[in-house]
Design a protein around this motif. Structure first.
Motif, PDB file in Angstrom:
ATOM      1  N   GLY A 137     -24.090  44.274  43.911  1.00 51.63           N
ATOM      2  CA  GLY A 137     -24.528  44.291  45.212  1.00 51.63           C
ATOM      3  C   GLY A 137     -24.090  45.641  45.981  1.00 51.63           C
ATOM      4  O   GLY A 137     -25.007  46.123  46.853  1.00 51.63           O
ATOM      5  N   ASP A 167     -31.653  42.589  46.887  1.00 49.41           N
ATOM      6  CA  ASP A 167     -31.558  41.536  47.927  1.00 49.41           C
ATOM      7  C   ASP A 167     -32.703  42.006  49.136  1.00 49.41           C
ATOM      8  O   ASP A 167     -33.349  41.099  49.760  1.00 49.41           O
ATOM      9  CB  ASP A 167     -30.253  41.698  48.287  1.00 49.41           C
ATOM     10  CG  ASP A 167     -29.288  40.982  47.386  1.00 49.41           C
ATOM     11  OD1 ASP A 167     -29.687  40.553  46.638  1.00 49.41           O
ATOM     12  OD2 ASP A 167     -28.078  41.581  47.498  1.00 49.41           O
ATOM     13  N   GLY A 180     -31.409  38.967  43.818  1.00 46.84           N
ATOM     14  CA  GLY A 180     -31.547  39.249  42.522  1.00 46.84           C
ATOM     15  C   GLY A 180     -32.089  38.080  41.412  1.00 46.84           C
ATOM     16  O   GLY A 180     -32.927  37.952  40.807  1.00 46.84           O
ATOM     17  N   ASP A 184     -35.453  37.850  39.391  1.00 41.24           N
ATOM     18  CA  ASP A 184     -35.371  37.403  38.113  1.00 41.24           C
ATOM     19  C   ASP A 184     -36.196  36.544  37.602  1.00 41.24           C
ATOM     20  O   ASP A 184     -36.836  36.509  36.705  1.00 41.24           O
ATOM     21  CB  ASP A 184     -33.895  37.369  37.894  1.00 41.24           C
ATOM     22  CG  ASP A 184     -33.826  37.487  36.277  1.00 41.24           C
ATOM     23  OD1 ASP A 184     -34.559  37.620  35.561  1.00 41.24           O
ATOM     24  OD2 ASP A 184     -32.461  37.498  35.836  1.00 41.24           O
ATOM     25  N   GLY A 273     -23.063  42.035  38.990  1.00 46.93           N
ATOM     26  CA  GLY A 273     -23.830  40.920  39.392  1.00 46.93           C
ATOM     27  C   GLY A 273     -25.510  41.051  38.495  1.00 46.93           C
ATOM     28  O   GLY A 273     -26.019  40.387  37.893  1.00 46.93           O
ATOM     29  N   ASN A 277     -29.398  40.070  34.960  1.00 46.97           N
ATOM     30  CA  ASN A 277     -30.716  40.287  34.981  1.00 46.97           C
ATOM     31  C   ASN A 277     -31.370  40.177  33.636  1.00 46.97           C
ATOM     32  O   ASN A 277     -31.034  40.954  32.718  1.00 46.97           O
ATOM     33  CB  ASN A 277     -31.206  41.366  35.852  1.00 46.97           C
ATOM     34  CG  ASN A 277     -32.721  41.580  35.846  1.00 46.97           C
ATOM     35  OD1 ASN A 277     -33.443  42.129  35.058  1.00 46.97           O
ATOM     36  ND2 ASN A 277     -33.222  40.859  36.935  1.00 46.97           N
ATOM     37  N   ASP A 305     -19.137  38.048  40.560  1.00 51.65           N
ATOM     38  CA  ASP A 305     -17.603  38.143  40.776  1.00 51.65           C
ATOM     39  C   ASP A 305     -17.112  37.038  40.488  1.00 51.65           C
ATOM     40  O   ASP A 305     -17.509  35.802  40.512  1.00 51.65           O
ATOM     41  CB  ASP A 305     -17.524  38.326  42.440  1.00 51.65           C
ATOM     42  CG  ASP A 305     -18.130  39.581  42.912  1.00 51.65           C
ATOM     43  OD1 ASP A 305     -18.425  40.511  42.121  1.00 51.65           O
ATOM     44  OD2 ASP A 305     -18.058  39.740  44.138  1.00 51.65           O
TER      45      ASP A 305
HETATM   46  O1  KG4 Z   1     -21.051  41.476  41.310  1.00 50.32           O
HETATM   47  P1  KG4 Z   1     -21.676  40.891  42.443  1.00 50.32           P
HETATM   48  O2  KG4 Z   1     -21.487  39.267  42.075  1.00 50.32           O
HETATM   49  O3  KG4 Z   1     -21.108  41.084  43.605  1.00 50.32           O
HETATM   50  C1  KG4 Z   1     -20.844  42.687  44.083  1.00 50.32           C
HETATM   51  O4  KG4 Z   1     -19.506  42.802  43.819  1.00 50.32           O
HETATM   52  O5  KG4 Z   1     -21.808  43.068  44.973  1.00 50.32           O
HETATM   53  O6  KG4 Z   1     -23.081  41.040  42.572  1.00 50.32           O
HETATM   54  C2  KG4 Z   1     -24.083  40.519  43.589  1.00 50.32           C
HETATM   55  C3  KG4 Z   1     -25.429  41.168  43.559  1.00 50.32           C
HETATM   56  C4  KG4 Z   1     -26.405  40.925  44.386  1.00 50.32           C
HETATM   57  O7  KG4 Z   1     -27.034  41.812  44.795  1.00 50.32           O
HETATM   58  C5  KG4 Z   1     -27.338  40.042  43.593  1.00 50.32           C
HETATM   59  O8  KG4 Z   1     -28.628  39.770  43.984  1.00 50.32           O
HETATM   60  C6  KG4 Z   1     -27.213  40.537  42.081  1.00 50.32           C
HETATM   61  O9  KG4 Z   1     -25.921  40.885  42.113  1.00 50.32           O
HETATM   62  N1  KG4 Z   1     -27.879  39.767  41.141  1.00 50.32           N
HETATM   63  C7  KG4 Z   1     -28.990  39.979  40.382  1.00 50.32           C
HETATM   64  C8  KG4 Z   1     -28.842  38.920  39.504  1.00 50.32           C
HETATM   65  N2  KG4 Z   1     -27.896  38.007  39.609  1.00 50.32           N
HETATM   66  C9  KG4 Z   1     -27.197  38.563  40.726  1.00 50.32           C
HETATM   67  N3  KG4 Z   1     -29.906  41.028  40.298  1.00 50.32           N
HETATM   68  C10 KG4 Z   1     -30.958  40.890  39.571  1.00 50.32           C
HETATM   69  N4  KG4 Z   1     -31.007  39.789  38.541  1.00 50.32           N
HETATM   70  C11 KG4 Z   1     -30.109  38.942  38.514  1.00 50.32           C
HETATM   71  N5  KG4 Z   1     -30.293  37.758  37.768  1.00 50.32           N
END
Ligand code: KG4
Ligand code: ZN
Length: 336
Positions: A137, A167, A180, A184, A273, A277, A305
Motif C-alpha cells: 500500500g 485502494d 486490493g 482481486d 500486500g 493478488n 503485514d
Molecule cells: O503490505 P501491506 O499489508 O501493507 C503495507 O505495507 O502497505 O499491503 C497492503 C496493500 C493495500 O493497498 C491492499 O489493497 C493491497 O495491499 N492488497 C492487494 C491484495 N491484498 C492486499 N492488492 C491487490 N490484490 C490483493 N489480493
C-alpha cells in the motif's frame, strides 16, 4: 535462537515467535480494517490508539501460542520504519521497555527488508542473489538482493504505490477499504480486455513506476461513462476493475522481468500486500517461465503485514552480532 518479533508500522498489530529465522512457533496479526473501513483509509491517530490497546495482549498471546517463556527469548526484533510514526512508536516503545527490563538484545528492522525476507519462511526459499519486487500500500520498488542487508534499489514508483492505486480506484467505485482484495475477487469473472487503460511506462531504461496517471484514467472513464442511478451494474463493474487490474499487473510484470534480464538473474521474489493478488501471481509465473526465470512468492498470509517476516531478519542480524541501542527511534521514511 528464538526471536520475539513485533510489527506495528501501519494498521496491523503483529506479534510472532520465530525459531532460527525460519520456523514459525507463533504468528498472530490483529487487523484494524473494521476500524478504518468507514473512513475509506487508515486514520493514523486511531491506528496508534488501537496498537496501544492491543500490543500487550498480542505479545502475551504470541508467547503463549509458541509455548515459550519470555526468559527463553534471545532477541526482540521490531519494525522501526518506514510507516506511520505514531504506529511505529507503539511497537518500538514496547520492545525497548521489554529489552531494558529483561536485558534481551533489541534489533530494529526495516519494514521493506522485512517484506523481502518473508520468502525465507517458505519451504524452498531462493538462494541469493535475486530480484525483489515489493508491492504494497505504501511501496512499489524493485531491488537486487545479494544477501541480508545487501540490497540495492534499482526502481521505485514516482507517485502512487500499486496498492494505493487499488485502494483509490476501489474507493472511487464505492467498493470499500482495502480495495486490493475486493478488486482481486471481482475481477475473477471480469473481462480484462474490455477497456484499454494506459500502461504507464517511463523510459525503456528506467525501472521506475508511475500509477497516478492510470488512476486518473479510471476517474475519467467513470466520468465519461456514468451509470445511473446508483453505480455500475455488476458485469460492467467486473470488466472495469478487471481492466484496471490488468494494466497494473502488465506494468509490474514487464518491469520486473526487464530488470531480471538486465541483471542477468534467473530468480524473482514478489512480496508485499499486492503480491497476494491472484492475477499478478499468475501472470508473473507465466511470463517469467518464458525467460526460464523462477518466481518465488510467499503464502498470501506472509505477503500482507505480519511479524514473522520481522523475525526472519531479527535472527539474521542478531546472529551476526548486530543490535540496536535503546535510543532506537521510529522513522516514517527509512531509506533502503
Ligand atoms: O503490505 P501491506 O499489508 O501493507 C503495507 O505495507 O502497505 O499491503 C497492503 C496493500 C493495500 O493497498 C491492499 O489493497 C493491497 O495491499 N492488497 C492487494 C491484495 N491484498 C492486499 N492488492 C491487490 N490484490 C490483493 N489480493
Ligand atoms: Zn507492509
Amino acid at each position: 535462537m528464538l526471536v520475539l518479533a513485533i510489527e506495528t508500522s501501519c494498521d496491523d498489530t503483529g506479534a510472532a515467535v520465530v525459531q532460527d529465522g525460519r520456523r514459525i512457533l507463533s504468528n498472530i496479526v490483529l487487523s484494524q480494517i473494521p476500524i478504518h473501513k468507514k473512513y475509506g483509509g487508515v486514520v493514523p491517530e486511531l491506528a496508534s490508539r488501537k496498537h496501544i490497546e492491543s500490543i500487550v495482549p498480542m505479545v502475551t498471546e504470541a508467547l503463549n501460542q509458541a509455548r515459550v517463556k519470555l526468559r527463553e527469548i534471545d532477541g526482540i526484533a521490531v519494525t522501526n520504519g518506514p510507516g506511520l510514526v505514531g504506529s511505529l512508536l507503539v511497537g518500538i516503545s514496547f520492545a525497548k521497555s521489554l529489552s531494558l527490563a529483561t536485558g534481551i538484545p533489541l534489533i530494529g528492522i526495516n519494514h521493506i527488508e522485512g517484506h523481502l525476507s518473508a520468502i525465507f519462511l517458505e519451504k524452498a526459499p531462493p538462494r541469493f542473489p535475486f530480484i525483489g519486487l515489493v508491492v504494497s500500500g505504501g511501496h512499489t520498488s524493485l531491488y537486487r538482493m545479494d544477501g541480508f542487508g545487501k540490497l540495492k534499489r534499482l526502481g521505485q514508483t514516482r507517485d502512487d504505490a500499486a496498492g494505493e492505486a487499488f485502494d483509490k480506484v476501489a474507493k472511487l467505485l464505492g467498493l470499500g477499504y482495502p480495495g486490493g482484495p475486493v478488486i482481486d475477487e471481482l475481477s475473477r469473472k471480469g473481462d480484462a480486455r474490455a477497456i484499454r487503460f494506459p500502461r504507464p511506462s517511463l523510459s525503456k531504461n528506467s525501472f521506475d513506476f508511475s500509477f497516478s496517471g492510470l488512476k486518473t484514467a479510471v476517474v475519467n472513464y467513470v466520468k465519461a461513462n456514468p451509470e445511473p442511478p446508483v453505480g455500475y451494474p455488476e458485469d460492467r463493474l467486473r470488466d472495469l476493475v478487471s481492466s484496471f487490474q490488468e494494466a497494473v499487473v502488465d506494468v509490474l510484470v514487464k518491469k520486473t522481468i526487464q530488470l531480471a534480464r538486465h541483471e542477468e538473474l534467473k530468480k524473482v521474489v514478489l512480496c508485499g500486500g499486492v503480491a497476494a493478488n491472484h492475477r499478478l501471481r499468475e501472470r508473473m509465473m507465466e511470463e517469467a517461465s518464458q525467460d526460464k526465470i523462477k518466481v518465488f512468492i510467499p503464502h498470501p498470509l506472509f505477503c500482507t503485514d505480519n511479524a514473522a517476516m520481522v523475525g526472519v531478519l531479527g535472527y539474521e542480524y542478531l546472529k551476526r552480532g548486530i543490535q540496536s541501542p535503546l535510543s532506537l527511534n521510529a522513522f516514517s521514511s527509512l531509506p533502503l
